[in-house]
Design an enzyme around this catalytic site. Structure first.
Site, PDB file in Angstrom:
ATOM      1  CG  PHE A 111      43.562  38.806  39.999  1.00 26.47           C
ATOM      2  CD1 PHE A 111      44.721  38.057  40.016  1.00 26.47           C
ATOM      3  CD2 PHE A 111      43.597  40.070  39.435  1.00 26.47           C
ATOM      4  CE1 PHE A 111      45.891  38.558  39.479  1.00 26.47           C
ATOM      5  CE2 PHE A 111      44.762  40.577  38.892  1.00 26.47           C
ATOM      6  CZ  PHE A 111      45.917  39.819  38.912  1.00 26.47           C
ATOM      7  CE  LYS A 112      47.176  36.758  36.087  1.00 27.75           C
ATOM      8  NZ  LYS A 112      47.462  36.322  37.458  1.00 27.75           N
ATOM      9  CG  ASP A 113      38.149  34.646  35.520  1.00 23.55           C
ATOM     10  OD1 ASP A 113      38.562  34.294  34.407  1.00 23.55           O
ATOM     11  OD2 ASP A 113      37.937  33.844  36.453  1.00 23.55           O
TER      12      ASP A 113
END
Ligand SMILES: *Cc1c(COP(=O)(O)O)cnc(C)c1O
Length: 495
Positions: A111-113
């Site tokens: 999810f960091k993207d």
């Protein structure tokens, strides 16, 4: 309406949104927080008709008030494009009685993207706006996923360099391989002989070192942060909560204005804080369910009102949540203390000096919307197996922590409010834990055997992010002590 951001530790230190993004961290270790969170004055029915980029524009334009529409749209269009393997960017799927918000369709399958694909655009735009002529040096501590997502975002972006520190023995083999094979010419990766908190503390120390900042300045560099302490990461994370809610409105699952619960597998407290900020903007949320693994500092905090990091650090099957100092909790503390920087600074000083701090009764009352619980490694494996048996859907270990905690919450409260669960990583990133949870007897020496088995089990195509590293050569092999972090950064910058 324009407003400023100010430091959680000093009300005199203020910045515009673009300045706060450039700086990352405020002086004296404080974090920038918005002086107000404006109402999202677009109806949910209208938002339900918009795609991800337009929802992103609506949310982000309310928070980043000194960016022009043209600037923001440029950033959003650059970030949320074919890099994502789903046109929806963040699809919502119904499994196990909840709405699973899949946040792992970006370049590095975590999810960091969602935030790190836009941060380089925001930062270079902010640099231009502020006539900043230094080269930006991103310093990042990672528990595994931020590192690769930040490297992918900043790789070969002109005017930037990036250095990433990860705990040498604290990330999954796939996570490590993703980082050490990074080819960007402006990138540097080092494993440290310590845990994530050591890496994070080392990075924060460099940030608050004035002498070092002056030296860098003289050499034409300036530090900034890609960690979730940067407001430029937090605000893009608010978007997908609004987006997923409006997808439920569109599907007729909830009527516009009806509340939902949000469950977030939590480490540094950035993702769940973004959900909270979205609710302050008007997203109707009943409960924020904070899910922890065996490093259950946050569970203890929500149940007792005392934050106490004095305990053993446990390496778990959900390494991106192996954290004892949840940096972004400071922003919540500041808020529930009545936006009181002096009180907050006192508590944070106590955290540094004694490893703990305590809420007042007044502050505890302001936490009524939060529920905390945790899942052990055995429970995580059990949950992955159960959900797979139900309908063939494979959860990664972090999302499984959230699903397990949600089951506990429902059992305790019998609350049947429609619930969104943030799914923070593709199971491919944690293939070993996931495959052995489903097939206890499966053995493999090589992680790519596990990847192939997972493809067979899940019938989900192996993501490009994983295929890419199968044969990629190792580019980065530095391992250092936490005391050596500053020295290796200087070596990387050749200063
Ligand atoms: C970073 C991460 C988390 C924790 O998110 P925070 O914002 O740090 O609370 C959870 N799951 C995965 C897969 C992550 O990469």
């Amino acid at each position: 309406m324009a407003f400023l951001y100010s430091s959680t530790r000093n009300p005199q230190e203020t910045a515009t949104a673009s300045e706060a993004i450039l700086k990352g961290l405020a002086e004296e270790g404080g974090l920038f927080v918005p002086d107000e969170i404006p109402e999202l004055d677009v109806s949910f029915d209208d938002l339900a008709e918009m795609d991800y980029k337009d929802v992103a524009y609506e949310v982000m334009s309310r928070m980043f008030t000194d960016f022009t529409e043209e600037e923001l749209r440029y950033c959003i269009n650059g970030a949320y494009d074919e890099k994502f393997d789903s046109e929806l960017i963040a699809p919502v799927k119904y499994h196990h009685g909840a709405y699973i918000l899949e946040l792992f369709h970006g370049k590095t399958i975590a999810f960091k993207d969602m935030a790190l694909s836009i941060l380089p655009y925001l930062m270079t735009t902010a640099a231009k706006k502020n006539n900043m002529d230094k080269e930006i040096v991103i310093l990042t501590a990672t528990s595994g996923d931020t590192g690769k997502a930040a490297l992918a975002g900043f790789a070969d972006v002109p005017g930037t360099r990036i250095a990433v520190f990860y705990p040498k023995n604290g990330v999954s083999p796939i996570q490590e391989k993703q980082m050490v094979t990074e080819k960007g010419k402006n990138t540097f990766v080092a494993g440290i002989t310590g845990n994530f908190d050591d890496a994070q503390t080392g990075v924060k120390k460099m940030f608050s070192d004035k002498e070092l900042a002056a030296y860098l300045d003289e050499k034409g560099f300036r530090f900034s942060s890609a960690n979730s302490i940067n407001i430029g990461r937090l605000v893009p994370q608010m978007v997908y909560y609004v987006y997923s809610y409006t997808r439920l409105v569109k599907a007729g699952t909830v009527k516009a204005g009806e509340p939902v619960n949000i469950v977030v597998p939590t480490g540094n407290f950035g993702n769940i804080l973004a959900a909270y900020y979205a609710s302050l903007m008007g997203l109707p949320v009943r409960k924020f369910i904070c899910a922890s693994n065996d490093n259950k500092v946050l569970y203890d905090f929500f149940t007792t009102g005392t934050y106490d990091r004095n305990r053993d650090f446990i390496l778990t099957s959900s390494p991106s949540m192996d954290i004892l100092i949840s940096s972004n909790l400071e922003r919540l503390i500041y808020r529930i203390a009545g936006n009181d920087a002096v009180k907050n600074a006192e508590l944070m000083k106590s955290l540094t000096e004694t490893g703990k701090y305590e809420m007042t009764d007044e502050m505890k009352k302001n936490l009524y919307q939060f529920y905390g619980n945790f899942a052990t490694m055995d429970e995580v494996a059990e949950t992955i197996k159960t959900v797979y048996a139900e309908d063939g859907y494979v959860l990664d270990t972090h999302t499984a922590v959230a699903v397990n905690v949600y089951d506990k919450y429902k059992k305790e409260t019998e609350d049947n409010t429609p619930t969104i669960i943030a799914s923070t990583a593709s199971p491919y990133k944690f293939a070993r834990s996931v495959v052995t949870a489903i097939e206890e007897s499966f053995t493999a020496d090589d992680d790519f055997e596990l990847v192939d088995e997972l493809a067979r089990l899940s019938a989900v195509k192996i993501p490009a992010a994983v295929e890419e590293i199968r044969t990629a050569p190792v580019v980065h092999d530095t391992v250092c002590d936490k005391e050596e972090m500053e020295a290796v950064v200087k070596k990387f910058l050749e200063i």
